[in-house]
Design a protein around this motif. Structure first.
Motif, mmCIF file in Angstrom:
data_model
loop_
_atom_site.group_PDB
_atom_site.id
_atom_site.type_symbol
_atom_site.label_atom_id
_atom_site.label_comp_id
_atom_site.label_asym_id
_atom_site.label_seq_id
_atom_site.Cartn_x
_atom_site.Cartn_y
_atom_site.Cartn_z
ATOM 1 N N SER A 408 33.263 -28.871 -61.492
ATOM 2 C CA SER A 408 34.492 -28.073 -61.285
ATOM 3 C C SER A 408 35.599 -29.199 -61.233
ATOM 4 N N GLU A 409 35.494 -30.260 -60.553
ATOM 5 C CA GLU A 409 36.405 -31.458 -60.347
ATOM 6 C C GLU A 409 36.499 -32.284 -61.842
ATOM 7 N N CYS A 413 40.173 -32.236 -63.610
ATOM 8 C CA CYS A 413 40.769 -33.595 -64.022
ATOM 9 C C CYS A 413 40.971 -33.670 -65.445
ATOM 10 N N LYS A 414 40.034 -33.189 -66.352
ATOM 11 C CA LYS A 414 40.324 -33.244 -67.707
ATOM 12 C C LYS A 414 41.624 -32.440 -68.185
ATOM 13 N N GLU A 415 41.658 -31.289 -67.494
ATOM 14 C CA GLU A 415 42.902 -30.563 -67.629
ATOM 15 C C GLU A 415 44.304 -31.155 -67.259
ATOM 16 N N LEU A 416 44.299 -32.045 -66.458
ATOM 17 C CA LEU A 416 45.215 -32.618 -65.960
ATOM 18 C C LEU A 416 45.548 -33.949 -66.960
ATOM 19 N N ASN A 423 47.739 -41.198 -67.669
ATOM 20 C CA ASN A 423 47.547 -41.401 -66.175
ATOM 21 C C ASN A 423 46.182 -42.065 -65.850
ATOM 22 N N LYS A 424 46.456 -43.252 -65.602
ATOM 23 C CA LYS A 424 45.113 -44.287 -65.269
ATOM 24 C C LYS A 424 44.352 -43.768 -64.281
ATOM 25 N N THR A 429 38.984 -41.580 -62.560
ATOM 26 C CA THR A 429 38.341 -40.597 -62.088
ATOM 27 C C THR A 429 37.381 -39.789 -62.892
ATOM 28 N N ILE A 430 37.871 -39.339 -63.985
ATOM 29 C CA ILE A 430 36.759 -38.654 -65.034
ATOM 30 C C ILE A 430 35.654 -39.465 -65.165
#
Length: 609
Positions: A408-409, A413-416, A423-424, A429-430
């Motif tokens: 889910s996370e 993050c992929k959506e963001l 955004n580094k 994080t991905i």
């Protein structure tokens, strides 16, 4: 008295004179109109104008006067201290200086000496009044420089000597200063001190961080304080994983931190906290691999973390055929510093009787971690190692316990990242989330994200190259372990660094060709079974790491950057090296290089230049 002029240099930085006890403020002239000249008054009906040169001279004189007053007051304090005159006059003198420059650490020491002496001379009521005045003076100093080490330390010292400090007031003081600067880590340290002394429940402090984070997500200190408080509020059971939060708490925190980095994706505070939430505690001490070799007369062990073995530190116990042996442990490089790999000489009993089998067991006495193997009769070596999984071999920065949460996370993050493609923090994080979920499954996608991240953050390209190399090497080791082979191919992977070499204890053939390596690290000495090493077509300038490899027979380092024959000197410590290939290196251009190398490495039978 010390005169002071308040100006841009005054304030929290403490670089200029501020308003303190005994300080008078002389306002600087204010310009009435733009230009190089400033009107300063009217005399005899004519306008008097002071030029910029006159202003500069006036300021210079004013600074000199201040400096003289500062020096004379400081000298007076030191003279009184040397004479043992620790009375209230010293408090007055130091107040004049510290009120304007709170970072004069020696003067805080003087005040403590005076207060300690006055405590024995005054009545409790008189000393209490003195302490109250001191606390007020400290607040004045903090207004001059809220980040003064000496002022906060002196306040801790003072309150520690009071029988009944007003801790509630101190918490209010911290709240006021954090309203002005919520990232003042000096104030945060002091608040933690006050909360501990006052036994403030962690739930109340957590609520305090809630209020600050809600007001401003960009508050690294508040996020960090939460990471200290949550384990206190939710301690894991004795049998549960250490350092992990209950799932309901974890989900609530993830929701909070997602709100933060969706609100301000470029602020690093929430991203760091996010990594902590999904992190794992340090692994337990474990003995990963035990290797016994008759040919090298050596016992080698590797561990889950660096250990220092010897007197006053961890102790390793070697047992052969149920009999403890007195041995001296050392590291492969001989430095005997904290290391993941330790070795000792094989006991004589195992060398003398090669037609019998022997049982070996090594125990880390501080944790009862142990490993054992049997050296069969007529065999030259034996080993025992853990079964290979990514959780056991490598401590990923993110947890793999809750795969649904991690998935889910990752999707969030992929959506963001679609909204914020450059955004580094989101990109990194991905990558970490994909490695936590399945490093081999996501390997290709991870490499693509690394390319994007390097383009977005070119200033950290070297760090990202090394991190990418680390992940690729981990994946390669996992594949090798799953296939149960002792050969590792790392060619054509664009590697810039080598890591986890302690995991290669049993490797016999290693290919590092066609990468971007500039050196071979000293940790290479952990490869006790290595027979063939290929490192062609890199940018290697030194072979300092190729030392004390007992089984190395062939080394090929063609097309690198070895300049001088002396760069090959470390190879003399490899007793079985028979074939050395150095073609394509600058050193091969020197006249008589073959004879020089034959003299430098007499035990190497074949050197190809």
């Amino acid at each position: 008295m010390i005169a002071s002029s308040a100006g841009p240099g005054s304030g929290r930085g403490g670089s200029g004179w501020g308003q303190g006890p005994g300080c008078t403020v002389t306002p600087s002239p204010q310009p009435l109109q733009p230009g190089p000249e400033t009107r300063t008054g009217i005399m005899h009906g004519r306008l008097k104008v002071k030029t910029s040169e006159e202003q500069a001279e006036a300021k210079r004189i004013e600074r000199e006067q201040k400096l003289k007053l500062y020096q004379s007051a400081t000298q007076a304090v030191f003279q009184k201290r040397q004479a043992g005159e620790l009375d209230e006059s010293v408090l007055d003198l130091t107040s004049q200086i510290l009120g304007a420059n709170p970072d004069f650490a020696t003067l805080w020491n003087c005040r403590r000496e005076v207060l300690q002496q006055l405590e024995t001379q005054k009545s409790p009521e008189e000393f209490a009044a003195l302490v109250k005045a001191e606390l007020g003076f400290l607040e004045t100093c903090l207004r001059v420089n809220p980040k003064s080490y000496g002022t906060w330390h002196h306040r801790c010292w003072l309150l520690s000597r009071l029988p009944e400090p007003n801790w509630a007031r101190e918490l209010e003081l911290c709240a006021r200063f954090l309203e002005v600067d919520e990232r003042n880590f000096h104030c945060w340290d002091y608040r933690r001190f006050v909360a501990a002394q006052a036994a403030v429940p962690p739930a109340e402090e957590l609520a305090f961080t809630d209020s600050l984070i809600t007001r401003n997500f960009s508050n690294y200190s508040s996020w960090h304080y939460r990471s200290c408080l949550l384990p206190q509020l939710h301690p894991p059971p004795d049998s549960g994983p250490q350092g992990r939060l209950p799932e309901d708490v974890l989900l609530k925190e993830l929701e909070l931190v997602q709100n933060a980095f969706f609100t301000d994706p470029n602020d690093q505070s929430a991203w760091f906290y996010h990594r902590w939430l999904l992190g794992r505690a340090e692994p337990q001490d474990a003995l990963r691999c035990l290797h016994v070799s008759r040919d090298e007369a050596c016992v080698t062990v590797s561990f889950s973390r660096p250990l220092l073995v010897g007197a006053g530190s961890e102790t390793l116990l070697l047992i052969v055929d149920a009999s403890p042996q007195a041995v001296e442990w050392r590291t492969p490089d001989g430095r005997n510093r904290p290391s993941l790999v330790w070795l000792c000489d094989l006991p004589t009993i195992s060398l003398d009787d090669q037609l019998s089998q022997h049982a070996f067991r090594v125990i880390l006495t501080t944790s009862d971690a142990q490993k054992e193997c049997v050296l069969l009769k007529g065999c030259k070596e034996a080993w025992s190692r853990d079964s290979a999984t990514d959780e056991q071999l490598f401590r990923c920065e993110l947890s793999v316990e809750k795969s649904t949460v991690l998935q889910s996370e990752l999707e969030s993050c992929k959506e963001l990242q679609e909204l914020e493609p450059e955004n580094k923090w989101c990109l990194l994080t991905i990558i970490l989330l994909m490695r936590a979920l399945d490093p081999l499954l996501y390997e290709k996608e991870t490499l693509q994200y690394f390319q994007t991240l390097k383009a977005v953050d070119p200033m950290r390209a070297t760090y990202l190259d090394d991190l990418r190399s680390k992940f690729l090497l981990e994946n390669s080791v996992l594949k090798m372990e799953y296939a149960d082979v002792r050969v590792l191919h790392l060619a054509h992977k664009d590697l810039t660094a080598l890591c986890h070499l302690e995991q290669l204890l049993l490797v016999t053939h290693l290919d590092l060709s066609h990468n971007r390596l500039r050196s071979l690290p000293p940790a290479l000495a952990a490869l006790r079974c290595l027979e063939v090493l290929q490192a062609n077509d890199n940018a290697i300038e030194s072979l300092d790491g190729v030392t004390n490899l007992p089984r190395l027979q062939e080394l090929s380092v063609c097309n690198n950057r070895l300049q001088q024959p002396a760069a090959l000197q470390p190879l003399a410590s490899c007793p079985r090296l028979a074939l050395l290939i150095v073609q394509g290196n600058p050193l091969c251009q020197a006249a008589g290089i073959s004879e020089h190398l034959a003299e430098l490495l007499p035990s190497v039978s074949s050197i190809l230049t």
